[in-house]
Design a protein around this motif. Structure first.
Motif, PDB file in Angstrom:
ATOM      1  N   UNK A   1       0.860  -1.236  -0.064  1.00  0.00           N
ATOM      2  CA  UNK A   1       0.057  -0.009   0.019  1.00  0.00           C
ATOM      3  C   UNK A   1       0.953   1.256   0.046  1.00  0.00           C
ATOM      4  N   UNK A   2       0.489   2.299  -0.510  1.00  0.00           N
ATOM      5  CA  UNK A   2       1.073   3.568  -0.351  1.00  0.00           C
ATOM      6  C   UNK A   2      -0.062   4.861   0.144  1.00  0.00           C
ATOM      7  N   UNK A   3       0.405   6.111   0.046  1.00  0.00           N
ATOM      8  CA  UNK A   3      -0.401   7.077   0.395  1.00  0.00           C
ATOM      9  C   UNK A   3      -1.412   7.088  -0.568  1.00  0.00           C
ATOM     10  N   UNK A   4      -1.290   6.729  -1.761  1.00  0.00           N
ATOM     11  CA  UNK A   4      -2.651   6.950  -2.627  1.00  0.00           C
ATOM     12  C   UNK A   4      -3.747   5.763  -2.501  1.00  0.00           C
ATOM     13  N   UNK A   5      -2.856   4.528  -1.737  1.00  0.00           N
ATOM     14  CA  UNK A   5      -3.768   3.675  -1.464  1.00  0.00           C
ATOM     15  C   UNK A   5      -4.827   3.928  -0.344  1.00  0.00           C
ATOM     16  N   UNK A   6      -4.063   4.520   0.418  1.00  0.00           N
ATOM     17  CA  UNK A   6      -4.801   5.080   1.885  1.00  0.00           C
ATOM     18  C   UNK A   6      -5.996   5.961   1.604  1.00  0.00           C
ATOM     19  N   UNK A   7      -5.548   6.950   0.492  1.00  0.00           N
ATOM     20  CA  UNK A   7      -6.666   7.868   0.222  1.00  0.00           C
ATOM     21  C   UNK A   7      -7.634   7.085  -0.474  1.00  0.00           C
ATOM     22  N   UNK A   8      -7.528   6.364  -1.262  1.00  0.00           N
ATOM     23  CA  UNK A   8      -8.752   5.546  -2.109  1.00  0.00           C
ATOM     24  C   UNK A   8      -9.286   4.563  -0.925  1.00  0.00           C
ATOM     25  N   UNK A   9      -8.787   4.259   0.128  1.00  0.00           N
ATOM     26  CA  UNK A   9      -9.498   3.549   1.188  1.00  0.00           C
ATOM     27  C   UNK A   9     -10.437   4.350   1.785  1.00  0.00           C
ATOM     28  N   UNK A  10     -10.093   5.614   2.205  1.00  0.00           N
ATOM     29  CA  UNK A  10     -10.932   6.587   2.856  1.00  0.00           C
ATOM     30  C   UNK A  10     -11.928   6.912   2.172  1.00  0.00           C
ATOM     31  N   UNK A  11     -11.706   7.101   0.803  1.00  0.00           N
ATOM     32  CA  UNK A  11     -12.870   7.595   0.007  1.00  0.00           C
ATOM     33  C   UNK A  11     -13.923   6.482  -0.113  1.00  0.00           C
ATOM     34  N   UNK A  12     -13.442   5.407  -0.042  1.00  0.00           N
ATOM     35  CA  UNK A  12     -14.403   4.144   0.042  1.00  0.00           C
ATOM     36  C   UNK A  12     -15.113   4.025   1.285  1.00  0.00           C
ATOM     37  N   UNK A  13     -14.371   4.411   2.373  1.00  0.00           N
ATOM     38  CA  UNK A  13     -14.993   4.422   3.621  1.00  0.00           C
ATOM     39  C   UNK A  13     -16.325   5.489   3.700  1.00  0.00           C
ATOM     40  N   UNK A  14     -16.099   6.380   3.075  1.00  0.00           N
ATOM     41  CA  UNK A  14     -16.895   7.711   3.359  1.00  0.00           C
ATOM     42  C   UNK A  14     -17.715   7.698   1.836  1.00  0.00           C
ATOM     43  N   UNK A  15     -17.537   6.794   0.919  1.00  0.00           N
ATOM     44  CA  UNK A  15     -18.469   6.569  -0.096  1.00  0.00           C
ATOM     45  C   UNK A  15     -18.550   7.996  -1.108  1.00  0.00           C
ATOM     46  N   UNK A  16     -17.246   8.451  -1.418  1.00  0.00           N
ATOM     47  CA  UNK A  16     -17.046   9.765  -2.189  1.00  0.00           C
ATOM     48  C   UNK A  16     -16.134   9.102  -3.425  1.00  0.00           C
ATOM     49  N   UNK A  17     -16.108   9.569  -4.636  1.00  0.00           N
ATOM     50  CA  UNK A  17     -15.156   9.328  -5.605  1.00  0.00           C
ATOM     51  C   UNK A  17     -13.741   9.462  -5.326  1.00  0.00           C
ATOM     52  N   UNK A  18     -13.083   8.852  -6.418  1.00  0.00           N
ATOM     53  CA  UNK A  18     -11.489   8.694  -6.072  1.00  0.00           C
ATOM     54  C   UNK A  18     -10.796  10.080  -6.754  1.00  0.00           C
ATOM     55  N   UNK A  19      -9.784  10.787  -5.911  1.00  0.00           N
ATOM     56  CA  UNK A  19      -9.288  11.885  -6.486  1.00  0.00           C
ATOM     57  C   UNK A  19      -8.043  11.517  -7.075  1.00  0.00           C
ATOM     58  N   UNK A  20      -7.441  12.004  -8.227  1.00  0.00           N
ATOM     59  CA  UNK A  20      -6.130  12.178  -8.579  1.00  0.00           C
ATOM     60  C   UNK A  20      -5.880  10.502  -8.831  1.00  0.00           C
ATOM     61  N   UNK A  21      -4.473  10.221  -8.362  1.00  0.00           N
ATOM     62  CA  UNK A  21      -4.064   8.806  -8.513  1.00  0.00           C
ATOM     63  C   UNK A  21      -4.751   7.954  -7.470  1.00  0.00           C
ATOM     64  N   UNK A  22      -5.432   8.450  -6.640  1.00  0.00           N
ATOM     65  CA  UNK A  22      -6.146   7.560  -6.006  1.00  0.00           C
ATOM     66  C   UNK A  22      -7.181   6.678  -6.796  1.00  0.00           C
ATOM     67  N   UNK A  23      -7.547   7.360  -8.003  1.00  0.00           N
ATOM     68  CA  UNK A  23      -8.234   6.618  -8.727  1.00  0.00           C
ATOM     69  C   UNK A  23      -7.723   5.870  -9.786  1.00  0.00           C
ATOM     70  N   UNK A  24      -6.165   5.625 -10.076  1.00  0.00           N
ATOM     71  CA  UNK A  24      -5.609   5.118 -10.900  1.00  0.00           C
ATOM     72  C   UNK A  24      -5.909   3.719 -11.206  1.00  0.00           C
ATOM     73  N   UNK A  25      -6.245   2.997 -12.337  1.00  0.00           N
ATOM     74  CA  UNK A  25      -6.603   1.633 -12.642  1.00  0.00           C
ATOM     75  C   UNK A  25      -5.579   0.738 -11.932  1.00  0.00           C
ATOM     76  N   UNK A  26      -6.232  -0.309 -11.182  1.00  0.00           N
ATOM     77  CA  UNK A  26      -5.348  -1.102 -10.537  1.00  0.00           C
ATOM     78  C   UNK A  26      -5.009  -1.022  -9.325  1.00  0.00           C
ATOM     79  N   UNK A  27      -5.184   0.240  -8.797  1.00  0.00           N
ATOM     80  CA  UNK A  27      -4.849   0.722  -7.328  1.00  0.00           C
ATOM     81  C   UNK A  27      -5.574  -0.268  -6.314  1.00  0.00           C
ATOM     82  N   UNK A  28      -4.929  -0.866  -5.305  1.00  0.00           N
ATOM     83  CA  UNK A  28      -5.600  -1.555  -4.410  1.00  0.00           C
ATOM     84  C   UNK A  28      -5.926  -0.862  -3.033  1.00  0.00           C
TER      85      UNK A  28
END
Length: 367
Positions: free
Chosen positions: A330-357
């Motif tokens: 995981x990295x900082x972008x993964x963490x942001x994507x994870x928090x966005x999932x928790x709060x049910x919002x869209x993915x910003x920047x590289x947090x929305x990169x294809x294949x990011x887990x």
């Protein structure tokens, strides 16, 4: 078996069968209502979490309570580009890599692929959003708690503290009375936040108000970003005020503030504490998770390599199994994507990169 009992049995079987197909992130993360992030500075995973670490509270008390992310990575060098990545999904540019000594707009700031604002500078145009903007739009709450901010009023104000646009940053170095650093306060680099002064003043505050906010779940933000001072985040060693700094002072900060968070009504209601490190030491520029290169002719994110090195991270939550470890990268972008999932919002920047887990069942592993 009677008709009613048969229907009850069949209904239960259908529900169980359906549950098997629910996304593990959605299913496990649904109860999490409050997130706190505490970011430390400039240490490798081995230094912070290894057997010789002086961070005894972190390793001996906290680590047995949560899940250790052994393959968590920073996204760049030096500090600011990592903080920006955590809240916005923006990758580094030459000025954020230099910690923005001159507070200037990102120019030209043209939005390109993956929502990246191309250019040189450190204050992003209003069109570039952060997770704070996303939460507000969804009716959720957030705050940034910045230790030492406003200790010296002639140096910086006590709320929403940032330099005047197109001036030098006067908080690059600590003083014995004031170890606030603008570059460790990511919200100050987005016009989408700083342009509304009253709202910024209400949301980006010194550290002491955290005590009052923790008294009830209703007054605790859904998202809290906590930045210790240059001494208590481990950046300086020794500190300007004579304390040892490094992981010794960082560990003392955690031992003071983390018990208050974990004992709060908001944590009991559904809480998650993330303790991460912005970057490893500069000799480690490794990366994970398919991190993308910089845009607009900047150096590589890690300057000498693709990323910010392996730092490790610890998550303590009502949804994590105590004393566990995950080796999933995981990295900082993964963490942001994870928090966005928790709060049910869209993915910003590289947090929305294809294949990011994002964080999955390896993190949300509590029964």
């Amino acid at each position: 078996m009677g008709i009613l009992r048969k229907l009850t049995f069949i209904s239960a079987a259908v529900l169980l069968g359906t549950a098997a197909f629910v996304s593990p992130v959605r299913a496990a993360s649904a109860p999490i209502k409050h997130v706190w992030i505490i970011t430390l500075e400039n240490e490798s995973a081995n230094a912070t979490f290894g057997p010789g670490s002086p961070a005894h509270y972190l390793n001996n008390t906290l680590r047995p309570q949560g899940v250790y992310l052994s393959q968590y990575y920073g996204t760049g060098h030096a500090s600011l580009d990592n903080y920006v990545a955590m809240v916005s999904g923006q990758n580094a540019n030459v000025m954020t890599q230099a910690d923005c000594p001159f507070y200037m707009n990102v120019v030209p700031g043209t939005i390109l692929l993956n929502g990246q604002a191309a250019g040189v500078g450190c204050v992003y145009p209003r069109s570039v959003k952060t997770i704070a903007n996303q939460l507000e739009a969804r009716g959720l709450t957030w705050k940034g708690y910045m230790q030492d901010m406003g200790n010296t009023p002639s140096r910086e104000p006590a709320r929403c503290a940032h330099p005047t646009l197109n001036t030098q940053d006067g908080t690059e170095s600590a003083t014995p009375q004031d170890s606030y650093a603008t570059r460790h306060n990511p919200f100050m680099y987005f016009h989408s936040i700083i342009d509304n002064a009253s709202k910024c003043n209400a949301h980006v505050v010194p550290l002491p108000p955290l005590l009052d906010d923790l008294q009830s779940a209703a007054t605790t933000p859904n998202f809290s970003f906590i930045t210790p001072s240059l001494c208590d985040d481990g950046h300086d060693a020794p500190c300007a005020d004579g304390r040892p700094g490094g992981l010794v002072s960082a560990d003392a900060f955690l031992a003071t503030w983390v018990p208050r968070i974990l004992a709060s009504p908001a944590y009991a209601e559904g809480g998650m504490l993330i303790i991460n490190v912005d970057e490893s030491d500069t000799s480690d520029a490794t990366a994970c998770c398919g991190e993308r290169p910089n845009l607009f002719g900047s150096p590589r994110p890690g300057i000498t390599g693709p990323g910010g090195g392996r730092t490790g991270a610890l998550i303590v939550s009502t949804r994590t199994a105590p004393g566990t470890t995950t080796a999933r990268p995981y990295n900082h972008f993964s963490m942001l994507r994870s928090l966005e999932n928790l709060f049910q919002v869209s993915h910003l920047g590289y947090a929305g990169a294809k294949g990011l887990v994002p964080f999955g069942a390896d993190v949300y592993s509590a029964p």
